[in-house]
Each structure stands twice: as C-alpha cells, then as structure tokens.
Design a protein around this motif. Structure first.
Motif, mmCIF file in Angstrom:
data_model
loop_
_atom_site.group_PDB
_atom_site.id
_atom_site.type_symbol
_atom_site.label_atom_id
_atom_site.label_comp_id
_atom_site.label_asym_id
_atom_site.label_seq_id
_atom_site.Cartn_x
_atom_site.Cartn_y
_atom_site.Cartn_z
ATOM 1 N N TYR A 50 7.193 -6.029 -6.911
ATOM 2 C CA TYR A 50 6.256 -7.303 -8.431
ATOM 3 C C TYR A 50 5.373 -5.819 -8.488
ATOM 4 C CZ TYR A 50 8.104 -11.506 -6.525
ATOM 5 O OH TYR A 50 9.173 -12.789 -5.894
ATOM 6 N N ILE A 97 1.608 -4.669 -10.108
ATOM 7 C CA ILE A 97 0.580 -4.474 -11.019
ATOM 8 C C ILE A 97 -0.236 -4.255 -11.788
ATOM 9 C CG2 ILE A 97 -1.717 -5.395 -10.035
ATOM 10 C CD1 ILE A 97 -0.544 -5.935 -7.372
ATOM 11 N N VAL A 101 1.092 -9.192 -12.573
ATOM 12 C CA VAL A 101 1.704 -9.401 -11.546
ATOM 13 C C VAL A 101 2.720 -9.642 -12.277
ATOM 14 C CG1 VAL A 101 3.257 -9.984 -9.745
ATOM 15 C CG2 VAL A 101 0.854 -10.132 -9.772
ATOM 16 N N ALA A 110 1.511 -8.488 -3.152
ATOM 17 C CA ALA A 110 1.481 -8.363 -4.518
ATOM 18 C C ALA A 110 0.193 -9.409 -5.560
ATOM 19 C CB ALA A 110 2.499 -8.593 -5.693
ATOM 20 N N GLN A 119 2.901 -1.058 -6.783
ATOM 21 C CA GLN A 119 3.598 -2.025 -6.440
ATOM 22 C C GLN A 119 4.393 -2.680 -5.036
ATOM 23 O OE1 GLN A 119 7.153 0.775 -8.633
ATOM 24 N NE2 GLN A 119 7.562 0.712 -6.389
ATOM 25 N N HIS A 120 4.559 -3.846 -5.371
ATOM 26 C CA HIS A 120 5.078 -4.470 -3.855
ATOM 27 C C HIS A 120 6.218 -5.480 -3.565
ATOM 28 C CE1 HIS A 120 0.872 -4.150 -2.283
ATOM 29 N NE2 HIS A 120 0.198 -3.685 -3.837
#
Length: 73
Positions: A3, A5, A48, A26, A19-20
């Motif tokens: 994910y 951002i 997101v 996120a 990023q996650h």
C-alpha cells in the motif's frame, strides 16, 4: 502487494510519502498525516493506493474515474 501513501500536490504532482505491507498500517498513517495538516493549507490530499509497484500506483492515481450510474434513491 504493498500500500503506497501519496500526497497529491497542486497541479496533480504526486509525492510518495511511504509504503506499507498492511492496510491497517497504511490507513492509520494516512489518517495521521491528514490530521497533522492545517485546515486550508496547500499541503495536498493524502491518498492510499494498493498496487503492485510505484509506477502502477501513480498510474492509478492519475486516472480520472467516472461517476457511477445515478441511483433511484
């Protein structure tokens, strides 16, 4: 898939923030970024995006989405 951002700046300029791997992380981070922005400031929108890579995320963010069909509410 991660994910990403992004901050969408004036003139549609995309600025990757982070990023996650998990949506919960996120989402929480995006909410924190939005809350930290001063009301009326030109900091840009925080979004997101779930995508395979940064290029796909930026492409999806740049697409204009059509409104859905008008409902009979």
């Amino acid at each position: 898939m991660p994910y990403y951002i992004y901050r969408i700046m004036p003139l549609g300029i995309l600025q990757k923030v982070e990023q996650h791997e998990r949506f919960a992380e996120a989402s929480a981070r995006a909410k924190a970024l939005r809350a930290a922005d001063a009301p009326g400031a030109a900091a840009g929108k925080v979004k997101v995006m779930f995508a395979e890579n940064e290029l796909q995320a930026e492409d999806l963010l740049g697409q204009v989405r059509e409104a859905g069909p008008a409902g009979d509410d």
